[in-house]
Design an enzyme around this catalytic site. Structure first.
Site, PDB file in Angstrom:
ATOM      1  N   HIS A  10       0.911  -1.272   0.015  1.00  0.00           N
ATOM      2  CA  HIS A  10       0.040   0.054   0.082  1.00  0.00           C
ATOM      3  C   HIS A  10       0.867   1.406  -0.061  1.00  0.00           C
ATOM      4  CE1 HIS A  10      -3.999   2.261   0.990  1.00  0.00           C
ATOM      5  NE2 HIS A  10      -2.982   2.884   1.658  1.00  0.00           N
ATOM      6  N   ASP A  12       1.056   5.061   0.496  1.00  0.00           N
ATOM      7  CA  ASP A  12       0.688   6.398   0.839  1.00  0.00           C
ATOM      8  C   ASP A  12       1.056   7.531  -0.242  1.00  0.00           C
ATOM      9  OD1 ASP A  12      -1.861   5.753   2.378  1.00  0.00           O
ATOM     10  OD2 ASP A  12      -0.319   5.345   3.980  1.00  0.00           O
ATOM     11  N   HIS A  44      -2.857   4.553  -2.801  1.00  0.00           N
ATOM     12  CA  HIS A  44      -3.781   5.517  -2.198  1.00  0.00           C
ATOM     13  C   HIS A  44      -3.254   6.980  -2.439  1.00  0.00           C
ATOM     14  CE1 HIS A  44      -5.319   6.780   1.999  1.00  0.00           C
ATOM     15  NE2 HIS A  44      -5.888   7.550   0.984  1.00  0.00           N
ATOM     16  N   PHE A 121      -0.571  11.941   8.128  1.00  0.00           N
ATOM     17  CA  PHE A 121       0.567  11.777   9.108  1.00  0.00           C
ATOM     18  C   PHE A 121       0.572  10.173   9.483  1.00  0.00           C
ATOM     19  CE2 PHE A 121       0.398  16.453   9.162  1.00  0.00           C
ATOM     20  CZ  PHE A 121       1.472  16.496   9.045  1.00  0.00           C
ATOM     21  N   GLY A 122       1.614   9.643   9.728  1.00  0.00           N
ATOM     22  CA  GLY A 122       1.579   8.269  10.156  1.00  0.00           C
ATOM     23  C   GLY A 122       1.560   8.234  11.902  1.00  0.00           C
ATOM     24  N   ASP A 153      -7.454   1.630   6.845  1.00  0.00           N
ATOM     25  CA  ASP A 153      -6.347   2.475   6.987  1.00  0.00           C
ATOM     26  C   ASP A 153      -6.200   3.333   8.015  1.00  0.00           C
ATOM     27  OD1 ASP A 153      -3.711   3.585   6.072  1.00  0.00           O
ATOM     28  OD2 ASP A 153      -4.454   4.252   4.201  1.00  0.00           O
ATOM     29  N   GLY A 155      -3.831   3.441  12.219  1.00  0.00           N
ATOM     30  CA  GLY A 155      -3.796   2.959  13.503  1.00  0.00           C
ATOM     31  C   GLY A 155      -4.274   1.601  13.546  1.00  0.00           C
ATOM     32  N   GLY A 175       1.349   0.440   8.926  1.00  0.00           N
ATOM     33  CA  GLY A 175       2.472   1.354   8.732  1.00  0.00           C
ATOM     34  C   GLY A 175       3.313   1.362   9.756  1.00  0.00           C
ATOM     35  N   SER A 176       2.965   2.172  10.595  1.00  0.00           N
ATOM     36  CA  SER A 176       3.800   2.420  12.059  1.00  0.00           C
ATOM     37  C   SER A 176       3.764   1.362  12.894  1.00  0.00           C
ATOM     38  CB  SER A 176       3.298   3.538  12.721  1.00  0.00           C
ATOM     39  OG  SER A 176       2.965   4.870  11.996  1.00  0.00           O
TER      40      SER A 176
HETATM   41 ZN    ZN Z   1      -3.278   4.714   2.653  1.00  0.00          ZN
END
Ligand code: ZN
Length: 196
Positions: A10, A12, A44, A121-122, A153, A155, A175-176
């Site tokens: 994915h 971003d 995305h 933001f991540g 998408d 958290g 992600g994070s």
């Molecule tokens: Zn995304």
């Protein structure tokens, strides 16, 4: 790293206009394709205006291109551009964007993405009310009888992925949770275990 359990990658894409951050462009996808990455590339787009960039991402090898309704004046046309370019169109809903627009374009998309944080933001924490939106989107998708992915998408981590699945999501962006952990493979395994 990229094949540590991923069904899709994915991307971003942020432009410092539609969202405040600035991330990757089509050259990165193109380079990954050239390097032999052959899994599904799920793009995305958080960019505005969005139409001009769609061609660049199609050319770079995107399989799925998802857009926000707020990023185009002509949503139907933009989703059709993606389809006609040979990729699967997706539509993305911010936490404050109602699902009503989905009723008008659900037949045009192969993916619905529910944002469980605000884009840009991540590392933000998960917005619980997004689970109700996932469930509402699932009901609309089921009513069509078509195979439309329902992605979430923002958290997502081992501690909440099960609840997202129970609400109806079938595709999960992390992600994070992964990249801030010491053990990518172990973190992904814990997420998969939570889904079993
Ligand atoms: Zn995304």
């Amino acid at each position: 790293m990229l094949d540590a359990g991923a069904d899709l990658i994915h991307f971003d894409v942020m432009d410092n206009h539609y969202v405040p951050n600035l991330t990757i462009g089509p050259l990165v996808l193109q380079s990954l394709r050239k390097a032999g990455i052959d899994c599904i590339m799920d793009v995305h787009l958080m960019v505005k205006p969005v139409d001009r960039l769609i061609g660049d991402f199609l050319g770079a090898g995107a399989d799925i291109i998802s857009i926000h309704p707020e990023s185009t004046e002509h949503l139907h046309r933009t989703l059709t551009l993606i389809r006609e370019g040979g990729a699967s169109p997706g539509i993305v809903f911010n936490p404050a964007t109602p699902l009503t627009v989905l009723d008008e374009v659900l037949e045009l998309v192969d993916l619905v993405l529910i944002m469980s944080v605000n884009p840009g933001f991540g590392g933000q924490s998960f917005i619980e009310s997004s689970l109700a939106k996932v469930a509402a989107a699932r009901a609309r998708i089921e009513a069509t009888g078509r195979p439309v992915r329902l992605e979430i998408d923002g958290g997502i981590k081992a501690g909440n992925i099960r609840r997202a699945a129970d609400a109806g999501a079938d595709t999960f962006v992390a992600g994070s949770a992964i990249f801030a952990s010491d053990d990518y493979r172990g973190t992904i395994a814990a997420m998969r275990a939570a889904l079993e």
